[in-house]
Scaffold this active site. Structure first.
Site, PDB file in Angstrom:
ATOM      1  N   LYS A 119       0.831  -1.209   0.000  1.00 49.96           N
ATOM      2  CA  LYS A 119       0.000   0.000   0.000  1.00 49.96           C
ATOM      3  C   LYS A 119       0.865   1.258   0.000  1.00 49.96           C
ATOM      4  CE  LYS A 119      -1.580   2.336   3.299  1.00 49.96           C
ATOM      5  NZ  LYS A 119      -2.043   2.703   4.630  1.00 49.96           N
ATOM      6  N   ASP A 137      -6.295   1.284   0.851  1.00 50.97           N
ATOM      7  CA  ASP A 137      -6.351   1.532   2.294  1.00 50.97           C
ATOM      8  C   ASP A 137      -7.752   1.158   2.779  1.00 50.97           C
ATOM      9  OD1 ASP A 137      -8.051   3.544   1.527  1.00 50.97           O
ATOM     10  OD2 ASP A 137      -6.944   5.162   2.483  1.00 50.97           O
TER      11      ASP A 137
END
Ligand code: SF4
Length: 212
Positions: A119, A137
């Protein structure tokens, strides 16, 4: 491509016409540090503390020179400051040892940096280098699942589904718009489905409005 991709893009462009990164930074390294600080903390708070920190140290070398004791006073108010200081120092060390102090431009290389996951790597390449990526996220995960764009159980598999759902040139803006939507309307608790312009194409929204 997902059957609703273009309608979602159109609606997001109307709702959030100017998608810009939430964190403030002047280099890929500053962004990487900001992303580490943003864990369990608001972007607003991170943006408050980073100008002073980056004035004191804005390269991996300068961060290492600052050390844990020097770093903590700058980042204290972001919470979890011990772990975050450690993570920033470890990442700085890795960047110097593996990449000669420069942030690499691929997810594969970035994820070899100590403590950097897919991420964070995706945020860095898309926002600092403008290389299309779809980091997932908590907001992106929630909004994309509610919209029926993915049924995957993990962020990495969701990232894969989203990259197939939208054209590549839309990945960077849609990622930011999805976060904005997750904050504004499609909140974790009590999403505002009845006023959401995506309702007519959102399976979860339709389910919730029927129940209400
Ligand atoms: Fe989220 Fe509801 Fe909008 Fe669907 S209709 S995107 S669940 S706020």
């Amino acid at each position: 491509m997902h059957k609703n991709a273009y309608r979602i893009i159109k609606i997001f462009n109307k709702l959030y016409p100017n998608p810009k990164p939430f964190l403030r930074y002047h280099s890929a390294f500053e962004l990487l540090v900001s992303v580490i600080l943003s864990a369990q903390c608001t972007d607003k708070r991170v943006n408050k503390v980073t100008p002073a920190l980056f004035k004191a140290a804005n390269t991996p070398q300068k961060i290492l020179k600052l050390g844990k004791k020097g770093l903590i006073p700058y980042i204290h108010s972001c919470g979890f400051f011990n772990q975050k200081a450690k993570a920033i120092l470890n990442a700085s060390k890795s960047i110097i040892e593996k990449f000669n102090g420069k942030i690499p431009k691929t997810i594969a290389e970035l994820t070899t940096i100590h403590g950097i996951g897919r991420k964070t790597a995706g945020v860095v390449i898309s926002q600092a280098f403008h290389i299309p990526s779809f980091p997932v996220d908590t907001h992106v995960f929630r909004v994309s699942h509610r919209l029926g764009l993915s049924k995957a159980k993990t962020p990495d598999k969701t990232d894969y589904n989203l990259r197939r759902a939208f054209p590549k040139k839309q990945w960077i803006p849609i990622h930011i718009q999805m976060i904005s939507h997750g904050r504004a309307l499609c909140t974790a608790r009590k999403p505002k489905c009845s006023v959401c312009p995506l309702l007519s194409i959102c399976p979860e929204g339709k389910r919730r409005v029927k129940i209400a």
